[in-house]
Design an enzyme around this catalytic site. Structure first.
Site, PDB file in Angstrom:
ATOM      1  N   ASP A  67       0.801  -1.154  -0.103  1.00 38.05           N
ATOM      2  CA  ASP A  67      -0.016  -0.081  -0.154  1.00 38.05           C
ATOM      3  C   ASP A  67       0.812   1.474   0.151  1.00 38.05           C
ATOM      4  O   ASP A  67       0.417   2.323  -0.285  1.00 38.05           O
ATOM      5  CB  ASP A  67      -0.961   0.002   1.161  1.00 38.05           C
ATOM      6  CG  ASP A  67      -0.400  -0.011   2.540  1.00 38.05           C
ATOM      7  OD1 ASP A  67       0.705  -0.184   2.821  1.00 38.05           O
ATOM      8  OD2 ASP A  67      -0.988   0.226   3.517  1.00 38.05           O
ATOM      9  N   SER A  68       2.206   1.126   0.063  1.00 34.79           N
ATOM     10  CA  SER A  68       3.191   2.320  -0.255  1.00 34.79           C
ATOM     11  C   SER A  68       2.875   2.746  -1.502  1.00 34.79           C
ATOM     12  O   SER A  68       3.259   3.853  -2.027  1.00 34.79           O
ATOM     13  CB  SER A  68       4.483   1.630  -0.184  1.00 34.79           C
ATOM     14  OG  SER A  68       4.882   0.507  -0.959  1.00 34.79           O
ATOM     15  N   ASP A 106      -1.316  -6.239  -0.084  1.00 32.04           N
ATOM     16  CA  ASP A 106      -1.611  -5.498   1.130  1.00 32.04           C
ATOM     17  C   ASP A 106      -2.936  -5.208   1.246  1.00 32.04           C
ATOM     18  O   ASP A 106      -3.739  -4.762   0.285  1.00 32.04           O
ATOM     19  CB  ASP A 106      -0.932  -4.029   1.145  1.00 32.04           C
ATOM     20  CG  ASP A 106       0.507  -4.270   2.162  1.00 32.04           C
ATOM     21  OD1 ASP A 106       0.540  -4.989   2.864  1.00 32.04           O
ATOM     22  OD2 ASP A 106       1.258  -3.211   1.923  1.00 32.04           O
ATOM     23  N   LYS A 136      -1.361  -9.440   3.093  1.00 32.66           N
ATOM     24  CA  LYS A 136      -0.296  -9.113   4.294  1.00 32.66           C
ATOM     25  C   LYS A 136      -1.314  -7.866   4.981  1.00 32.66           C
ATOM     26  O   LYS A 136      -1.988  -7.019   4.332  1.00 32.66           O
ATOM     27  CB  LYS A 136       0.798  -7.995   3.680  1.00 32.66           C
ATOM     28  CG  LYS A 136       1.774  -7.640   4.995  1.00 32.66           C
ATOM     29  CD  LYS A 136       3.026  -7.250   4.501  1.00 32.66           C
ATOM     30  CE  LYS A 136       3.079  -5.847   3.569  1.00 32.66           C
ATOM     31  NZ  LYS A 136       2.821  -4.885   4.564  1.00 32.66           N
ATOM     32  N   GLU A 138      -1.292  -5.554   8.666  1.00 30.05           N
ATOM     33  CA  GLU A 138      -0.344  -4.676   9.640  1.00 30.05           C
ATOM     34  C   GLU A 138      -0.809  -5.081  10.975  1.00 30.05           C
ATOM     35  O   GLU A 138      -2.319  -4.885  11.261  1.00 30.05           O
ATOM     36  CB  GLU A 138      -0.420  -3.184   9.474  1.00 30.05           C
ATOM     37  CG  GLU A 138       0.705  -3.097   8.223  1.00 30.05           C
ATOM     38  CD  GLU A 138       0.844  -1.537   7.953  1.00 30.05           C
ATOM     39  OE1 GLU A 138       0.306  -0.567   8.793  1.00 30.05           O
ATOM     40  OE2 GLU A 138       1.193  -0.957   6.775  1.00 30.05           O
ATOM     41  N   GLU A 205       9.503  -4.342  10.281  1.00 31.17           N
ATOM     42  CA  GLU A 205       9.769  -3.087   9.720  1.00 31.17           C
ATOM     43  C   GLU A 205      10.372  -1.953  10.679  1.00 31.17           C
ATOM     44  O   GLU A 205       9.898  -1.993  11.622  1.00 31.17           O
ATOM     45  CB  GLU A 205       8.723  -2.161   8.578  1.00 31.17           C
ATOM     46  CG  GLU A 205       8.923  -0.791   8.371  1.00 31.17           C
ATOM     47  CD  GLU A 205       8.220  -0.461   7.198  1.00 31.17           C
ATOM     48  OE1 GLU A 205       7.078  -0.947   7.095  1.00 31.17           O
ATOM     49  OE2 GLU A 205       8.313   0.723   6.863  1.00 31.17           O
TER      50      GLU A 205
HETATM   51  O1  KIV Z   1       3.610  -0.984   1.596  1.00 32.72           O
HETATM   52  C1  KIV Z   1       4.741  -1.648   1.454  1.00 32.72           C
HETATM   53  O2  KIV Z   1       5.322  -1.554   0.524  1.00 32.72           O
HETATM   54  C2  KIV Z   1       5.230  -2.373   2.478  1.00 32.72           C
HETATM   55  C3  KIV Z   1       6.645  -2.552   2.619  1.00 32.72           C
HETATM   56  C4  KIV Z   1       7.320  -1.538   3.085  1.00 32.72           C
HETATM   57  C5  KIV Z   1       6.863  -3.883   3.525  1.00 32.72           C
HETATM   58  O3  KIV Z   1       4.389  -2.948   3.501  1.00 32.72           O
END
Ligand code: KIV
Length: 290
Positions: A67-68, A106, A136, A138, A205
């Protein structure tokens, strides 16, 4: 590299060229850590587009549709505004562009925290829309029940602990975690709770090295470090950061190239050639057939 299909006229079979590599699976990723040891660290990078996925795929074990992308692609101030639809669109593109890596998508902020049922609905939507193999999310112990619920219902889960960017408004920034005894203990117990819940891997992280190592040793599943330790079972970076697309990156990023510099110089040359009527030249111009 894009895939084309060659038609065998005798059998009417379409053969993809180049031949697709066999895709890795979540159980194969999980089984890379045996009795607490991963011989060859797992390689993960973020990918957001089909072309990026094509270029990264052969070198990686996993592609993370992170989600970056909120900041990297959309210029948003944080990952908080990212939506399920954004993740689904980019996830589908990355699956289309890859043949080898396990694709992990994510779950965006607000799509899974309210209840395990909400998490299942969101995760199922992502897997159906994208064809990805896993999600994924968090959070540590607070998300363990949700992770177990998804896993028991056919959705592999990767955890993410330590610096969790979706919680930026609670954490107050993107500083490294695990400096106080309380935080250090929580990170290790978060890792254990997720491991017990059946996650297949855990991203650690922005965590001080001894705590990242302690968490790695405390769990049976592989840990994937980012700003953590080379002793983690694998590593991940945001691809655009490590390629040098941005002037400013977090301290834990190693810039392997200066792609922003290459783009700057290349576009400057293009602009000069357009203004001087050098481009397009004869090679790029159609003429009437003689
Ligand atoms: O969103 C993302 O790119 C991430 C990585 C930095 C692990 O969660």
């Amino acid at each position: 590299m894009s895939t084309t299909f060659q038609l065998d006229t005798a059998t009417s079979r379409a053969t993809p060229t180049p031949a697709p590599m066999k895709r890795l699976t979540v159980p194969r990723i999980r089984s890379r850590k045996v009795d607490g040891t991963t011989q060859t660290p797992l390689v993960m990078l973020t990918a957001y587009t089909a072309r990026q996925a094509q270029l990264l795929d052969a070198h990686c074990d996993m592609l993370l549709v992170g989600d970056s992308l909120g900041q990297v692609i959309y210029g948003l101030p944080s990952t908080v505004p990212v939506t399920l639809e954004m993740m689904a669109n980019h996830g589908a593109a990355v699956v289309r562009g890859s043949y080898h890596s396990v694709v992990v998508v994510d779950m965006p902020f607000g799509s899974y925290e309210a209840s395990k049922e909400q998490a299942f609905t969101s995760a199922a939507f992502l897997l159906k829309e994208t064809g990805a193999a896993a999600v994924k999310l968090e959070g540590g112990a607070a998300m363990a029940e949700t992770a177990a619920f998804l896993n028991q219902r056919g959705i592999p889960v990767m955890g993410h602990i330590g610096l969790t960017p979706q919680a930026v408004n609670v954490l107050g920034g993107y500083m490294a975690r695990g400096r106080s005894d309380n935080e250090a203990e929580k990170i290790v117990s978060d890792a254990k709770a997720l491991d017990d819940a059946g996650v297949f891997a855990i991203v650690i992280e922005g965590v001080v090295e001894p705590i990242a190592v302690a968490a790695t040793r405390a769990v049976a599943c592989p840990t994937i470090g980012i700003g953590a330790s080379a002793q983690c079972d694998g590593q991940v970076l945001v691809t655009d950061d490590m390629l040098g697309m941005f002037e400013r990156v977090p301290r834990f990023v190693k810039k392997y190239d200066d792609i922003a510099g290459v783009i700057d110089k290349t576009v400057q040359t293009y602009a000069e050639e357009v203004r001087a009527r050098i481009f397009p030249g004869q090679d790029q111009t159609y003429q009437p057939k003689p």
